[in-house]
Scaffold this motif. Structure first.
Motif, short mmCIF file in Angstrom:
data_model
loop_
_atom_site.label_atom_id
_atom_site.label_comp_id
_atom_site.label_asym_id
_atom_site.label_seq_id
_atom_site.Cartn_x
_atom_site.Cartn_y
_atom_site.Cartn_z
N MET A 182 0.82 -1.21 0.00
CA MET A 182 0.00 0.00 0.00
C MET A 182 0.86 1.26 0.00
N ALA A 183 2.00 1.21 0.69
CA ALA A 183 2.87 2.38 0.77
C ALA A 183 3.32 2.82 -0.63
N PHE A 184 3.54 1.85 -1.52
CA PHE A 184 3.96 2.17 -2.88
C PHE A 184 2.91 3.03 -3.57
N TYR A 185 1.64 2.66 -3.46
CA TYR A 185 0.58 3.37 -4.17
C TYR A 185 0.30 4.74 -3.54
N LEU A 186 0.43 4.82 -2.23
CA LEU A 186 0.25 6.13 -1.59
C LEU A 186 1.37 7.08 -2.01
N GLY A 187 2.58 6.56 -2.10
CA GLY A 187 3.70 7.38 -2.58
C GLY A 187 3.54 7.75 -4.04
N PHE A 188 3.03 6.82 -4.82
CA PHE A 188 2.74 7.04 -6.23
C PHE A 188 1.74 8.19 -6.40
N PHE A 189 0.66 8.14 -5.61
CA PHE A 189 -0.36 9.20 -5.66
C PHE A 189 0.24 10.54 -5.21
N ALA A 190 0.99 10.52 -4.12
CA ALA A 190 1.57 11.76 -3.60
C ALA A 190 2.52 12.40 -4.61
N THR A 191 3.31 11.59 -5.30
CA THR A 191 4.23 12.11 -6.31
C THR A 191 3.47 12.78 -7.45
N MET A 192 2.38 12.15 -7.88
CA MET A 192 1.58 12.75 -8.95
C MET A 192 0.98 14.08 -8.52
N ILE A 193 0.56 14.17 -7.27
CA ILE A 193 0.00 15.42 -6.76
C ILE A 193 1.08 16.51 -6.73
N ILE A 194 2.29 16.14 -6.35
CA ILE A 194 3.40 17.10 -6.36
C ILE A 194 3.65 17.59 -7.78
N PHE A 195 3.66 16.68 -8.74
CA PHE A 195 3.82 17.08 -10.15
C PHE A 195 2.71 18.05 -10.56
N MET A 196 1.48 17.78 -10.10
CA MET A 196 0.35 18.64 -10.45
C MET A 196 0.54 20.05 -9.89
N LEU A 197 0.96 20.14 -8.64
CA LEU A 197 1.17 21.45 -8.02
C LEU A 197 2.30 22.21 -8.71
N LEU A 198 3.39 21.52 -9.01
CA LEU A 198 4.51 22.17 -9.69
C LEU A 198 4.13 22.57 -11.12
N GLY A 199 3.34 21.73 -11.77
CA GLY A 199 2.88 22.06 -13.12
C GLY A 199 2.00 23.28 -13.15
N ARG A 200 1.16 23.42 -12.13
CA ARG A 200 0.26 24.60 -12.07
C ARG A 200 1.05 25.87 -11.77
N VAL A 201 2.04 25.76 -10.92
CA VAL A 201 2.84 26.94 -10.55
C VAL A 201 3.70 27.40 -11.74
N THR A 202 4.32 26.45 -12.42
CA THR A 202 5.26 26.80 -13.49
C THR A 202 4.60 26.87 -14.87
N MET A 203 3.42 26.23 -15.03
CA MET A 203 2.74 26.12 -16.33
C MET A 203 3.66 25.51 -17.38
N SER A 204 4.52 24.60 -16.93
CA SER A 204 5.46 23.94 -17.83
C SER A 204 4.95 22.53 -18.16
N SER A 205 5.18 22.12 -19.41
CA SER A 205 4.77 20.78 -19.84
C SER A 205 5.69 19.69 -19.31
N VAL A 206 6.82 20.08 -18.72
CA VAL A 206 7.78 19.10 -18.19
C VAL A 206 7.10 18.19 -17.17
N TRP A 207 6.26 18.78 -16.32
CA TRP A 207 5.64 18.00 -15.25
C TRP A 207 4.60 17.03 -15.81
N ALA A 208 3.95 17.41 -16.90
CA ALA A 208 3.01 16.49 -17.55
C ALA A 208 3.76 15.30 -18.13
N TRP A 209 4.90 15.57 -18.76
CA TRP A 209 5.69 14.48 -19.32
C TRP A 209 6.24 13.57 -18.23
#
Length: 349
Positions: A1-28
């Motif tokens: 379960m820890a793997f999937y919770l970390g997986f979800f948390a990482t995606m959320i971090i990418f989402m926050l960074l993507g919104r702040v920077t408006m860069s496509s890097v985080w989507a990729w």
């Protein structure tokens, strides 16, 4: 379960960074992470062992569509191991999904993160043929908007050689032509009509399928594939999203700075209405309704973020999407018990 919770948390971090920077890097980066998780799994997910068996050549005539078998034969001809086939399939699906979402919403990482919470485990880690077909049909929507039926039919037709359910998506083109000017009141009326049809249509369809398509009879006779209720939480959520989407269209509340514009959103809403009416009218045939509507339901990855970013105050939009992704992840992955199919997560290495 820890793997999937970390997986979800990482995606959320990418989402926050993507919104702040408006860069496509985080989507990729999100696409790469999703592709690796789906493509490098070993004996994880409902579809792994069945597709591994098919890849090895153990299948019966008519079990799998010819397009999928052709791709399988190409990889077999190269003597590629099953894990490489799975990785390439997941990568192709998710890269194509990126090209779809970037046309309608930016930053693209937001609908990608929502896709992970809502569809990733069901499709890319559970129904790989359906996952690719859903994405290719979404790319074909461009030709519906431009009123170019020929390329639309070609793309959907080719998709049907991988999963036959794509043929049902051909109805989207005439549905759009008929209802592209639909208003909020008519939408409510159609939803009520769809719910009413849900009491009758399943019984009629069951008789037709049993007598004309006996291969699919279990889907309308076996209790495992049926629902005793007209409504379930997912269906109620879709109805609510559908009503809200058409309401903000009526009030002209669409945020053009984040999406492809009001007209394109209207197309996605009409497609989403089609999916919702399909679910309502086949509510008691839960598996049939889900499989026929699932392609059109993919528009939810754009529709829901657009609703949130159109109605919420500017300072709260991204945080609300984080909350939405969290709630959906908990409901789809944890509360439903789906996590049992994916634990422990194992890789081919």
């Amino acid at each position: 379960m820890a793997f999937y919770l970390g997986f979800f948390a990482t995606m959320i971090i990418f989402m926050l960074l993507g919104r702040v920077t408006m860069s496509s890097v985080w989507a990729w980066l999100g696409v790469v992470m999703l592709a690796l998780v789906a493509g490098l799994r070993y004996e994880t997910g409902n579809d792994f062992l069945p597709y591994k068996t098919i890849y090895a050549g153990d299948y019966s005539a008519g079990q799998v569509e010819p397009g999928f078998l052709l791709i399988r034969a190409m990889f077999n001809g190269l003597q590629a191991p099953f894990w490489l086939f799975l990785l390439v399939w997941a990568t192709a699906t998710l890269v194509l999904f990126y090209f779809f979402v970037k046309e309608y919403f930016r930053p693209a990482i937001i609908p990608i993160a929502y896709y992970m919470s809502r569809f990733f485990f069901i499709r890319d880690m559970g129904q790989i043929r359906a996952s690719l077909v859903c994405v290719t049909c979404m790319l074909a929507l461009k030709f519906v908007y431009e009123e170019k039926p020929f390329p639309f039919v070609i793309i959907v037709g080719l998709s049907a050689t991988i999963h036959i359910s794509a043929l049902f998506f051909l109805l989207i083109y005439p549905f759009w032509l008929l209802f592209r000017k639909i208003n909020f009141k008519w939408t409510i009326g159609f939803l009520f009509l769809g719910a009413a049809v849900g009491f009758v249509a399943p019984k009629v369809l069951s008789v037709v399928i049993v007598h004309t398509l006996p291969r699919y009879a279990p889907y309308v006779t076996n209790a495992h594939y049926l629902s005793s209720s007209l409504f379930d939480p997912v269906m109620l959520m879709q109805v609510l999203i559908c009503i809200t989407g058409f309401y903000i269209l009526k009030r002209d509340m669409i945020s053009d700075t984040l999406i492809g514009g009001k007209d394109k959103f209207k197309l996605l809403m009409v497609v989403y209405l089609f999916a919702t009416l399909t679910l309502l009218s086949l509510s008691q045939l839960s598996t049939v309704g889900g499989r026929l509507s699932t392609i059109a339901t993919t528009t939810e990855t754009i529709v829901l973020p657009t609703i949130v970013f159109s109605v919420m105050p500017k300072g709260t939009r991204t945080l609300v999407m984080v909350g939405v992704c969290g709630v959906i992840f908990v409901l789809i992955f944890l509360v439903s018990g789906a996590y049992r199919t994916f634990i422990p997560y194992q890789t081919v290495f």
